[in-house]
Enzyme design. Structure first.
Site, short mmCIF file in Angstrom:
data_model
loop_
_atom_site.label_atom_id
_atom_site.label_comp_id
_atom_site.label_asym_id
_atom_site.label_seq_id
_atom_site.Cartn_x
_atom_site.Cartn_y
_atom_site.Cartn_z
CD GLU A 40 -2.82 -1.31 2.39
OE1 GLU A 40 -2.81 -0.40 3.22
OE2 GLU A 40 -3.53 -2.33 2.50
CG ASN A 42 -0.69 -7.02 -1.30
OD1 ASN A 42 -1.27 -7.69 -2.16
ND2 ASN A 42 -1.19 -6.83 -0.08
CG HIS A 58 -10.09 -5.53 0.68
ND1 HIS A 58 -10.34 -6.64 1.45
CD2 HIS A 58 -8.78 -5.24 0.87
CE1 HIS A 58 -9.22 -7.00 2.08
NE2 HIS A 58 -8.26 -6.18 1.74
CD GLU A 76 -4.83 -7.68 1.88
OE1 GLU A 76 -5.71 -6.92 2.35
OE2 GLU A 76 -3.62 -7.46 1.99
CG ASP A 80 -12.88 -8.64 1.95
OD1 ASP A 80 -12.78 -7.75 1.10
OD2 ASP A 80 -12.39 -8.55 3.09
O1 9MR Z 1 -7.60 -7.91 8.55
C1 9MR Z 1 -6.66 -7.08 9.22
C2 9MR Z 1 -7.25 -6.59 10.51
O2 9MR Z 1 -7.42 -7.66 11.43
C3 9MR Z 1 -6.37 -5.52 11.11
O3 9MR Z 1 -7.00 -4.96 12.24
C4 9MR Z 1 -6.08 -4.47 10.07
C5 9MR Z 1 -5.17 -3.41 10.62
O4 9MR Z 1 -4.83 -2.46 9.68
O5 9MR Z 1 -5.47 -5.06 8.95
C6 9MR Z 1 -6.31 -5.94 8.31
O6 9MR Z 1 -5.72 -6.44 7.13
C7 9MR Z 1 -5.39 -5.48 6.14
C8 9MR Z 1 -4.18 -5.99 5.39
O7 9MR Z 1 -3.15 -6.28 6.29
C9 9MR Z 1 -3.73 -5.01 4.35
N1 9MR Z 1 -4.80 -4.64 3.47
C10 9MR Z 1 -6.03 -4.22 4.10
C11 9MR Z 1 -6.50 -5.25 5.11
C12 9MR Z 1 -7.83 -4.85 5.71
O8 9MR Z 1 -7.70 -3.70 6.45
#
Ligand code: 9MR
Length: 357
Positions: free
Chosen positions: A174, A217, A254, A282, A284
Site C-alpha cells: 500500500e 501488494n 476488497h 485479500e 472479500d
Molecule cells: O484484517 C486485518 C485486521 O485484522 C487488522 O485490524 C487491520 C489493521 O490495519 O489489517 C487488516 O488487514 C489489512 C491488510 O493487512 C492489508 N490490506 C487491508 C487489510 C484490511 O484492512
C-alpha cells in the site's frame, strides 16, 4: 427409443436394432462433448474443495489466518479441508515482529507457519514494509541513514527467519496514494527516504532470499484506468526495465457488492505482460454475491500468470468487515452460495472429448 414399439416389430427389431443402439451411443458421446450438458457440468465441479479445485490448474486457493483462532475447531477444520495456502492476517506485521528496535518476536507467525507446513499449505508473507501497524519507534525516525538501516535490518532478519518456508513476500504494501495523483502516499519511508525506498526494500529482500517471490501488494488497483493502478503499473514496468527484483503484484480485491470492475481481467493481463505473476491477495466482497465472486475468480482463471487467490478470512465472523458478510462461510462455518460459485469458477476449462461407443 420407443421400446414397446421396437418389441412389437418382431424380427425387424434385429437388424434395425443395431444402428439404433449405435445412434444411442453417439447421442451419449455428444452429451459428453457439448459444454452445458449434464455430463459436462458435473465435470466442472469434480474437486470438492477450493484448494484441490485450484490445484488442478496449478493455482492455489488461500485464506488469511489468525493465530488466535487456530484452536477453534470449526475454524481449523475448514482451514485444513479447503485451503492450500495461508497468509498470516496480522502476525507478520512490523508491530508484532519487531515491536521494539532489534527485538524480534516470531512466535505468533511461527505458529501459523508450523500449522500450515504440517498441512501442506504454502505461506504468503505479509508484510515487510507498510506505513500502517508500524510501531511509533519507527514512524518517529527522521534521519535517513537510521531509517534505512532499520528498514533493511527488519527485512533481512524477517526474510532470513522464514527462508524456505514463505513462498512469496508482500515486500511493500500500500505505498501508493488513493485518488488521482498516481504517486506514492506520504509515510515515514517516503518522507525520510524518498521515492527509492520501494526499490531498496526489494533489493534487500532479494539479497536475503533468492528463491522467494517478491511482490508489491495494494488495494484499489483493480480498475485499469484508475490513476493508482497506472502509478503501480509504471513502477513495475520501470523495475522490470532496470532489473529491480520484483516477481509479482498482489491485488487485494476488497470489493463492494458489485464485485470487480469490468476491466479487472485486463488489469491482471496487462501487469502479467510486464513479466510478473499476479495474485488476488485479500479477496472479500460485501454481501458475497455469487456472480461477483465468480467474476473475480474467472478473471484470474483467464490469465495464465494469475497464480493464486486468497480470501481475507474464513467465516463472516472472522472478517475485518464482518458487518458486510463478505466471505464464503457463514458464522456457523456453513458454505454460502458464493462458495459453490467459486468452486465452479475454479474448475479448469476442459477440451471436450468425443467418447465413441
Ligand atoms: O484484517 C486485518 C485486521 O485484522 C487488522 O485490524 C487491520 C489493521 O490495519 O489489517 C487488516 O488487514 C489489512 C491488510 O493487512 C492489508 N490490506 C487491508 C487489510 C484490511 O484492512
Amino acid at each position: 427409443m420407443n421400446l414397446p414399439n421396437r418389441r412389437g416389430h418382431g424380427r425387424r427389431g434385429g437388424p434395425r436394432g443395431r444402428p439404433r443402439a449405435w445412434a444411442l451411443g453417439l447421442l451419449a458421446a455428444v452429451a459428453v462433448a457439448v459444454p452445458g450438458t449434464a455430463n459436462a457440468m458435473s465435470d466442472t465441479t469434480r474437486a470438492t474443495t477450493l484448494g484441490a479445485q485450484a490445484a488442478q490448474s496449478g493455482r492455489y486457493f488461500g485464506t488469511a489466518v489468525a493465530a488466535g483462532k487456530l484452536g477453534d475447531a470449526t475454524y481449523s477444520t475448514i482451514l485444513n479441508r479447503e485451503f492450500n495456502a495461508v497468509t498470516p492476517e496480522n502476525e507478520m506485521k512490523w508491530d508484532t515482529i519487531e515491536r521494539s528496535r532489534g527485538s524480534f518476536n516470531f512466535g505468533p507467525a511461527d505458529q501459523i507457519v508450523g500449522q500450515a507446513t504440517s498441512h501442506g499449505q504454502r505461506v504468503r508473507g505479509h508484510t515487510l514494509v507498510w506505513h500502517s501497524q508500524l510501531p511509533s519507534w519507527v514512524s518517529s525516525i527522521t534521519d535517513a541513514n537510521t531509517l534505512r538501516g532499520v528498514m533493511n535490518n527488519h527485512i533481512t532478519t524477517t526474510v532470513n527467519h522464514y527462508k524456505g518456508k514463505v513462498f512469496a513476500w508482500d515486500v511493500v504494501n500500500e505505498a501508493f496514494a488513493d485518488g488521482g495523483s498516481g504517486q506514492h502516499r506520504p509515510s515515514v519511508f517516503q518522507n525520510v527516504l524518498g521515492n527509492g525506498f520501494i526499490e531498496e526494500a526489494f533489493r534487500t529482500a532479494r539479497a536475503a532470499d533468492q528463491s522467494a517471490k517478491l511482490c508489491y501488494n495494494d488495494y484499489n488497483i483493480e480498475n485499469w484506468s484508475d490513476a493508482k493502478t497506472q502509478g503501480v503499473y509504471r513502477m513495475v514496468r520501470d523495475f522490470k526495465t532496470r532489473g529491480v527484483p520484483i516477481d509479482c503484484v498482489g491485488f487485494q480485491a476488497h470489493f463492494g457488492t458489485s464485485g470487480p470492475p469490468a476491466s479487472f481481467q485486463t488489469t491482471l493481463a496487462n501487469f502479467a505482460a510486464l513479466g510478473v505473476d499476479v495474485q488476488i491477495t485479500e479477496l472479500d466482497i460485501a454481501q458475497a454475491p455469487t456472480t461477483a465472486y465468480a467474476n473475480t475468480v474467472k478473471a484470474c482463471m483467464n490469465v495464465s500468470r494469475c497464480t493464486g487467490i486468497t480470501v481475507w478470512g474464513i467465516r463472516d465472523s472472522d472478517s475485518w468487515r464482518a458487518g458486510e458478510n463478505p466471505l464464503l462461510f457463514d458464522r456457523g462455518g456453513n458454505k454460502k452460495p458464493a462458495y459453490q460459485s467459486v468452486l465452479t469458477a475454479l474448475a479448469p476449462s476442459r477440451t471436450p472429448r468425443l467418447v465413441l461407443p
